[in-house]
Design a protein around this motif. Structure first.
Motif, PDB file in Angstrom:
ATOM      1  N   ARG A 161      39.623  38.443  30.506  1.00  7.69           N
ATOM      2  CA  ARG A 161      39.711  37.710  31.217  1.00  7.69           C
ATOM      3  C   ARG A 161      40.070  36.771  32.046  1.00  7.69           C
ATOM      4  O   ARG A 161      40.200  35.426  32.275  1.00  7.69           O
ATOM      5  CB  ARG A 161      38.520  36.617  30.454  1.00  7.69           C
ATOM      6  CG  ARG A 161      37.118  37.716  29.781  1.00  7.69           C
ATOM      7  CD  ARG A 161      36.321  36.385  28.771  1.00  7.69           C
ATOM      8  NE  ARG A 161      36.997  37.186  27.350  1.00  7.69           N
ATOM      9  CZ  ARG A 161      36.429  36.281  26.481  1.00  7.69           C
ATOM     10  NH1 ARG A 161      35.578  35.602  26.505  1.00  7.69           N
ATOM     11  NH2 ARG A 161      37.413  36.488  25.188  1.00  7.69           N
ATOM     12  N   ASN A 180      39.761  33.367  34.069  1.00 11.18           N
ATOM     13  CA  ASN A 180      39.055  33.407  34.680  1.00 11.18           C
ATOM     14  C   ASN A 180      38.036  34.789  34.354  1.00 11.18           C
ATOM     15  O   ASN A 180      38.137  35.324  33.799  1.00 11.18           O
ATOM     16  CB  ASN A 180      40.563  34.754  35.930  1.00 11.18           C
ATOM     17  CG  ASN A 180      39.142  35.692  37.151  1.00 11.18           C
ATOM     18  OD1 ASN A 180      38.832  34.863  37.548  1.00 11.18           O
ATOM     19  ND2 ASN A 180      39.948  36.186  37.685  1.00 11.18           N
ATOM     20  N   TYR A 181      37.053  33.773  34.791  1.00  7.96           N
ATOM     21  CA  TYR A 181      35.200  34.625  34.780  1.00  7.96           C
ATOM     22  C   TYR A 181      34.656  34.724  36.114  1.00  7.96           C
ATOM     23  O   TYR A 181      33.921  34.217  35.772  1.00  7.96           O
ATOM     24  CB  TYR A 181      35.134  32.584  34.123  1.00  7.96           C
ATOM     25  CG  TYR A 181      36.063  32.714  32.853  1.00  7.96           C
ATOM     26  CD1 TYR A 181      35.391  33.688  30.881  1.00  7.96           C
ATOM     27  CD2 TYR A 181      36.643  31.144  32.752  1.00  7.96           C
ATOM     28  CE1 TYR A 181      36.385  33.269  30.229  1.00  7.96           C
ATOM     29  CE2 TYR A 181      37.468  31.307  32.014  1.00  7.96           C
ATOM     30  CZ  TYR A 181      36.996  32.405  30.554  1.00  7.96           C
ATOM     31  OH  TYR A 181      38.292  31.687  29.623  1.00  7.96           O
ATOM     32  N   GLY A 182      35.310  35.054  36.641  1.00  7.03           N
ATOM     33  CA  GLY A 182      35.023  36.350  37.912  1.00  7.03           C
ATOM     34  C   GLY A 182      35.034  34.519  39.212  1.00  7.03           C
ATOM     35  O   GLY A 182      34.615  35.957  40.212  1.00  7.03           O
ATOM     36  N   ASN A 183      36.036  34.225  39.233  1.00 11.65           N
ATOM     37  CA  ASN A 183      35.808  32.802  39.931  1.00 11.65           C
ATOM     38  C   ASN A 183      37.030  32.802  40.863  1.00 11.65           C
ATOM     39  O   ASN A 183      37.554  31.520  40.787  1.00 11.65           O
ATOM     40  CB  ASN A 183      34.378  31.686  39.850  1.00 11.65           C
ATOM     41  CG  ASN A 183      33.665  32.320  39.926  1.00 11.65           C
ATOM     42  OD1 ASN A 183      32.582  33.230  40.643  1.00 11.65           O
ATOM     43  ND2 ASN A 183      32.883  31.607  39.140  1.00 11.65           N
ATOM     44  N   GLY A 184      38.082  33.687  40.396  1.00 14.45           N
ATOM     45  CA  GLY A 184      39.503  33.196  40.650  1.00 14.45           C
ATOM     46  C   GLY A 184      39.885  32.942  38.812  1.00 14.45           C
ATOM     47  O   GLY A 184      39.884  31.987  38.149  1.00 14.45           O
ATOM     48  N   LYS A 185      41.208  32.017  38.943  1.00 14.97           N
ATOM     49  CA  LYS A 185      42.162  31.492  38.385  1.00 14.97           C
ATOM     50  C   LYS A 185      41.793  30.006  37.738  1.00 14.97           C
ATOM     51  O   LYS A 185      41.293  29.901  38.805  1.00 14.97           O
ATOM     52  CB  LYS A 185      43.939  31.473  38.495  1.00 14.97           C
ATOM     53  CG  LYS A 185      44.307  30.648  39.691  1.00 14.97           C
ATOM     54  CD  LYS A 185      45.397  30.818  39.910  1.00 14.97           C
ATOM     55  CE  LYS A 185      46.055  29.889  40.985  1.00 14.97           C
ATOM     56  NZ  LYS A 185      47.765  30.291  40.349  1.00 14.97           N
ATOM     57  N   ILE A 186      41.192  29.795  36.786  1.00  9.69           N
ATOM     58  CA  ILE A 186      41.533  28.277  36.739  1.00  9.69           C
ATOM     59  C   ILE A 186      42.477  27.559  35.802  1.00  9.69           C
ATOM     60  O   ILE A 186      43.013  27.964  34.888  1.00  9.69           O
ATOM     61  CB  ILE A 186      40.176  28.256  35.435  1.00  9.69           C
ATOM     62  CG1 ILE A 186      38.932  28.828  36.223  1.00  9.69           C
ATOM     63  CG2 ILE A 186      39.541  26.759  35.511  1.00  9.69           C
ATOM     64  CD1 ILE A 186      37.895  29.127  34.664  1.00  9.69           C
TER      65      ILE A 186
END
Length: 297
Positions: A161, A180-186
């Protein structure tokens, strides 16, 4: 004369008989014998009383045992009737109960090992399941990916993840992990390995790093040795802590061979609404540290 002679003879025989009487006829001996007879009679009476008491006790014990045995037989008969009514023999019920207990124990043991493994996890060249301890202290299985960097010379694994970015600029080179949970880096950085371009001493590199953090708006505060408490895969030299807008940056200078690196992770300040996510950062870092291995140096 004849009459007197008879009388004299009679008296003479009486005197002889009296002289021949045993000594026990004396008063003292007679009283002694009476006392002995009384003692013998009392002993005999006492023995008879003991026998009688023993008989009564045996009868009482026999009665109690008889009642207990009768109650046990009634209970056994009652259980047998219940078993018969249910269509299951009593012996079969006992065996079934034992088998059920054994199966339950085996099931619980197996279940404790695999219950956290999601069905979608796979084990191949690109990823594999790994058991860890989550923030609540409970076992959990996550999917991890391998990573190797030939320039810094290390391999490790990380939670799938996360995403990895490589940064190379005038300040130095860094390998960075972000959530990253599917919408790019956080933002912020979950973990970073950084090497300064300058090959100065430990102290010179520390000064350069502090200057760099200050230029990015961070203020240095007292360190709590957070990263060192996790377990570094290299020799720790100095750990620092910086703050900026409710965000903490924990940085430790490490040495591996002839090279010096800076390990960094993030956490949220106590008054930050996202402080609970800091433990997740620590978990990700621990996975990277536990799976870390230097390929040279």
């Amino acid at each position: 004369m004849s009459h007197n002679n008879n009388f004299d003879k009679t008296m003479e025989r009486l005197n002889q008989y009296y002289d021949q009487m045993p000594t026990q006829s004396s008063a003292a001996n007679i009283m002694g014998n009476i006392k002995k007879k009384k003692k013998r009679n009392w002993a005999r009476y006492y023995q008879r009383w003991q026998v009688a008491a023993l008989i009564v006790l045996m009868i009482g014990i026999g009665y109690v045992l008889g009642v207990s045995q009768l109650a046990s037989q009634k209970e056994s008969a009652h259980q047998t009737e219940l078993s018969a009514d249910r269509g299951l023999p009593e012996e079969s019920m006992s065996i079934a109960a034992i088998e059920e207990t054994e199966e339950s124990e085996v099931f619980n043991a197996d279940d404790a090992e695999v219950r956290e493994i999601p069905k979608e996890l796979t084990d191949d060249q690109d990823s594999m399941p790994l058991e860890i301890t989550n923030e609540e202290g409970m076992p959990e299985v996550i999917q991890v990916k391998p990573f190797e960097d030939e320039i810094f010379g290390f391999t490790t694994r990380y939670d799938e993840r996360l995403v990895i970015e490589e940064v190379d600029n005038n300040e130095g080179r860094a390998i960075q992990w972000f959530a990253n949970y599917g919408n790019g880096k956080i933002e912020p950085i979950v973990f970073e390995i950084f090497q300064i371009n300058n090959e100065g001493s430990h102290t010179e590199q520390l000064d350069l790093y502090r200057k760099m953090m200050s230029e990015h708006g961070y203020t240095e505060v007292e360190s709590d040795n957070y990263l060192m408490s996790i377990g570094l895969p290299a020799e720790g030299i100095v750990e620092m802590k910086f703050e900026k807008d409710g965000l903490n940056a924990h940085v430790v200078q490490v040495e591996q061979g002839e090279n010096i690196y800076f390990f960094k992770t993030s956490s949220f300040a106590n008054d930050n609404p996202f402080i609970e996510y800091s433990e997740g950062f620590g978990r990700h870092v621990k996975v990277i540290f536990d799976e870390f291995s230097w390929t040279y140096n």
